[in-house]
Design a protein around this motif. Structure first.
Motif, PDB file in Angstrom:
ATOM      1  N   ARG A  54       5.321  -7.789 -11.507  1.00  0.00           N
ATOM      2  CA  ARG A  54       3.869  -7.968 -11.656  1.00  0.00           C
ATOM      3  C   ARG A  54       2.816  -6.863 -11.421  1.00  0.00           C
ATOM      4  N   GLU A  85       7.335  -7.075 -21.623  1.00  0.00           N
ATOM      5  CA  GLU A  85       7.310  -5.923 -21.362  1.00  0.00           C
ATOM      6  C   GLU A  85       8.140  -5.188 -20.475  1.00  0.00           C
ATOM      7  N   VAL A 140      -0.760  -5.575 -12.673  1.00  0.00           N
ATOM      8  CA  VAL A 140      -1.166  -7.038 -13.294  1.00  0.00           C
ATOM      9  C   VAL A 140      -2.100  -7.759 -11.861  1.00  0.00           C
ATOM     10  N   SER A 145       5.068 -12.920 -20.969  1.00  0.00           N
ATOM     11  CA  SER A 145       5.028 -11.684 -21.128  1.00  0.00           C
ATOM     12  C   SER A 145       5.405 -11.154 -20.356  1.00  0.00           C
ATOM     13  N   VAL A 146       5.067 -10.900 -19.072  1.00  0.00           N
ATOM     14  CA  VAL A 146       5.460  -9.650 -18.144  1.00  0.00           C
ATOM     15  C   VAL A 146       7.078  -9.424 -18.664  1.00  0.00           C
ATOM     16  N   ASP A 195      -5.973 -11.046 -14.193  1.00  0.00           N
ATOM     17  CA  ASP A 195      -5.612 -11.136 -15.288  1.00  0.00           C
ATOM     18  C   ASP A 195      -4.975 -11.991 -16.081  1.00  0.00           C
ATOM     19  N   LYS A 196      -5.346 -12.487 -16.800  1.00  0.00           N
ATOM     20  CA  LYS A 196      -4.506 -13.784 -17.351  1.00  0.00           C
ATOM     21  C   LYS A 196      -3.155 -13.984 -18.732  1.00  0.00           C
ATOM     22  N   ARG A 197      -2.438 -13.058 -18.017  1.00  0.00           N
ATOM     23  CA  ARG A 197      -0.568 -12.882 -18.487  1.00  0.00           C
ATOM     24  C   ARG A 197      -0.038 -13.569 -17.648  1.00  0.00           C
ATOM     25  N   THR A 198       0.387 -14.312 -18.544  1.00  0.00           N
ATOM     26  CA  THR A 198       1.481 -15.305 -18.568  1.00  0.00           C
ATOM     27  C   THR A 198       3.048 -14.524 -17.572  1.00  0.00           C
ATOM     28  N   ASN A 199       4.073 -15.261 -17.628  1.00  0.00           N
ATOM     29  CA  ASN A 199       5.121 -14.408 -16.536  1.00  0.00           C
ATOM     30  C   ASN A 199       5.820 -14.244 -17.861  1.00  0.00           C
TER      31      ASN A 199
END
Length: 172
Positions: free
Chosen positions: A65, A84, A70, A80-81, A74-78
């Motif tokens: 992250r 990416e 990130v 999605s990271v 931030d509302k990001r899931t693991n």
């Protein structure tokens, strides 16, 4: 654990991580070359509990992250990271592979039988009350899915042990 030291080193690389001209692939390579060794130093002798495994995985995601900048708000899931970055979680698998390599090396050592005595021997006396402490051997048997006897047998066959280590890294 050495997670705090690794995070400190990651913060020291902040100027590189914030640079938009450096590709993400290079940042990942720098992470694996400069930060992973700090985390994994001496991991061959660790006896990890499940909480320690969770801390290692959380630190790995913190590093990823940080590369993507990130924030924790931030509302990001693991997932999605990881998607990416086009990578997977590998730090825990690398630690278990280093443990297997070390045990195989120590068991093949013919000059001293201390490791064999420790691995295969029993201690005299009575066991203390309560849950038995987590040991390196317990970590290895759960990580690779083999019994202690099978690990000792496979450690005598160097090529077979290397193949098992590679497959445990690949299967993750």
């Amino acid at each position: 654990m050495r997670i705090g030291m690794a995070k400190k080193k990651m913060i020291e690389l902040n100027n590189i991580l914030k640079d938009h001209n450096i590709p993400i692939e290079l940042k990942l390579k720098l992470l694996k070359c400069l930060i992973w060794p700090v985390v994994m130093y001496g991991c061959e002798a660790w006896s990890q509990k499940k909480d320690d495994d969770k801390r290692i995985e959380a630190a790995e995601m913190w590093f990823y992250r940080r590369i993507l900048r990130v924030t924790w708000t931030d509302k990001r899931t693991n997932e999605s990271v990881l998607k990416e970055l086009e990578t997977e979680r590998t730090l825990l698998n690398l630690i278990n592979a280093k443990k297997l390599k070390y045990v195989g090396h120590a068991l093949r050592n013919h000059r001293t039988s201390l490791m064999k005595t420790v691995c295969e021997g029993r201690l005299d006396g009575r066991r203390r009350k309560g849950r038995p402490p987590m040991s390196l051997l317990t970590n290895l048997t759960t990580a690779c899915g083999l019994s202690l006897h099978q690990i000792v047998q496979k450690s005598q066959d160097r090529a077979g042990r290397q193949q098992k280590v590679r497959s445990s890294i690949a299967n993750g």
